[in-house]
Design an enzyme around this catalytic site. Structure first.
Site, PDB file in Angstrom:
ATOM      1  N   THR A  17     -42.568  10.298 -33.218  1.00 14.02           N
ATOM      2  CA  THR A  17     -41.853  11.389 -32.558  1.00 14.02           C
ATOM      3  C   THR A  17     -40.495  11.588 -33.242  1.00 14.02           C
ATOM      4  OG1 THR A  17     -40.726  10.015 -30.891  1.00 14.02           O
ATOM      5  CG2 THR A  17     -42.970  10.767 -30.386  1.00 14.02           C
ATOM      6  N   GLY A  18     -39.957  12.785 -33.102  1.00 16.59           N
ATOM      7  CA  GLY A  18     -38.715  13.092 -33.808  1.00 16.59           C
ATOM      8  C   GLY A  18     -38.903  12.987 -35.308  1.00 16.59           C
ATOM      9  N   ALA A  19     -40.036  13.498 -35.788  1.00 13.78           N
ATOM     10  CA  ALA A  19     -40.463  13.227 -37.166  1.00 13.78           C
ATOM     11  C   ALA A  19     -39.973  14.238 -38.192  1.00 13.78           C
ATOM     12  CB  ALA A  19     -41.988  13.148 -37.226  1.00 13.78           C
ATOM     13  N   SER A  21     -36.651  14.874 -38.791  1.00 13.50           N
ATOM     14  CA  SER A  21     -35.237  14.679 -39.077  1.00 13.50           C
ATOM     15  C   SER A  21     -34.942  13.199 -39.266  1.00 13.50           C
ATOM     16  CB  SER A  21     -34.377  15.234 -37.928  1.00 13.50           C
ATOM     17  OG  SER A  21     -33.001  14.975 -38.136  1.00 13.50           O
ATOM     18  N   GLY A  22     -34.046  12.897 -40.182  1.00  8.67           N
ATOM     19  CA  GLY A  22     -33.490  11.569 -40.321  1.00  8.67           C
ATOM     20  C   GLY A  22     -34.501  10.449 -40.392  1.00  8.67           C
ATOM     21  N   TYR A 161     -25.104   8.478 -24.676  1.00  7.20           N
ATOM     22  CA  TYR A 161     -26.063   7.982 -25.666  1.00  7.20           C
ATOM     23  C   TYR A 161     -26.184   6.465 -25.556  1.00  7.20           C
ATOM     24  CZ  TYR A 161     -27.950   6.849 -30.310  1.00  7.20           C
ATOM     25  OH  TYR A 161     -28.703   6.360 -31.346  1.00  7.20           O
TER      26      TYR A 161
END
Length: 348
Positions: A17-19, A21-22, A161
């Site tokens: 997931t979140g694949a 970026s960064g 965060y």
């Protein structure tokens, strides 16, 4: 407990997931290059599919999928997609995350809740889907959750965060205990990166009025990707990425009061107060920034290696380096002793 035997990358299907970026993007690219089939998940479905197409154009196995990890139904759809596309998956990486630059007292409640919806509930949703899948089939599986060095200590301006990463650590550790009790052959790992040179400051919501940045020293996303893929093949409880972060964790543990006082000044490294930044700029707190796949940010580049992390992900190499250093030291000692003996003999 059932033995946990994880497959080599070339035999795995990995959901990330979140694949786009960064860290997530770096992990997807490295996994695919190593032969794994990769499911790239992001809210920006077009970016996920474009990156997957680029990997497939190079003969690699990949598929993109649009989903918001804060929505449990959409996360279940990720699992179903992986089963339909590749027959299932062997590793699930909960990497998606968002940030807010603001003092806690000035952070709107809705923003705080939105951050937790992605950073914490996204991990809960992903972990639930992954564990259910692993329990439905024979063999072992790996669940990898993305924490942070701020899972272990706190600092200013990124308080929401930090709180979410503390929650991720608590959830991950509790889930591991329950799976151990159930004798489930599932490896549960927490990866805790130091500051990483990703688009995090550009993507995060910034309510400070000054340009956001990350505190040095920074590491490159590939350093974290290496740690993630190590955990995909070798059961590991937790792994801190970067010696700088590990030293901060130790300092916060050994001298918490002094650490708190010093940490209060880290806002100087998190903001460039000479450069104003409007709070109305686009961010990824509520939706995708739709800026395509971005591995790193433009201004702050991370160092491409960490000897500390390498020692944990490549223990044989670390042992070899220690042995070489030891032989070098012995050779130097022998040379010194020989020179001294020769000197004494010449004076006689």
């Amino acid at each position: 407990m059932s033995a946990i035997t994880l497959k080599p990358l070339a035999e795995q299907t990995i959901v990330i997931t979140g694949a786009t970026s960064g860290i997530g993007l770096a992990t997807a690219r490295r996994a695919a290059a190593a032969g794994a089939a990769v499911v790239l998940v992001a809210r920006d479905g077009a970016a996920a599919e474009t990156e997957a197409d680029a990997l497939k154009a190079n003969g690699l196995r990949a598929a993109g999928f649009a989903a918001d990890v804060g929505d449990a139904d959409q996360v279940e759809a990720i699992s179903a997609f992986a089963v339909a596309t590749f027959g299932g998956f062997d590793t699930w990486v909960n990497n998606a995350g968002v940030g807010i630059y603001a003092p806690l007292i000035d952070t709107p409640l809705a923003d705080h809740q939105a951050l937790f919806q992605t950073n914490y509930w996204g991990v809960v949703h992903g972990s639930t889907a992954a564990v259910r899948h692993f329990q439905s089939r024979p063999g072992s599986g790996a669940l990898i959750n993305m924490g942070s060095i701020q899972s272990d200590f706190a600092g200013p301006l990124l308080g929401a965060y930090t709180a979410s990463k503390h929650a991720v650590k608590g959830y991950t550790d509790a889930l591991r205990i329950e799976l151990l009790r159930a004798k489930a052959p599932i490896s549960v790992s927490l990866i805790k990166p130091s500051a990483i040179g990703t688009p995090f400051p550009q993507h995060g919501r910034n309510l400070t009025g000054s340009k956001a940045r990350l505190p040095p020293p920074l590491y490159a996303p590939n350093v974290v990707a290496e740690a993630v893929l190590h955990a995909a093949q070798t059961p590991v409880r937790a792994l801190t990425v970067g010696a700088a972060g590990r030293l901060q964790v130790i300092a916060s543990t050994l001298s918490p009061d002094l650490f708190d006082r010093l940490a209060g000044f880290t806002d100087l490294a998190l903001l460039d107060r000479a450069r104003p930044e409007p709070s109305a700029r686009p961010d990824n707190l509520d939706t995708s920034t739709n800026d395509g796949a971005r591995l790193e940010q433009g201004e702050q580049k991370g160092r491409p290696f960490s000897l500390y992390t390498g020692a944990h992900t490549h223990p044989a190499l670390a042992a070899g380096l220690v042995a070489v250093a030891g032989l070098g030291a012995l050779a130097g000692l022998k040379q010194t002793l020989t020179a001294r003996a020769f000197g004494k003999g010449s004076r006689r």
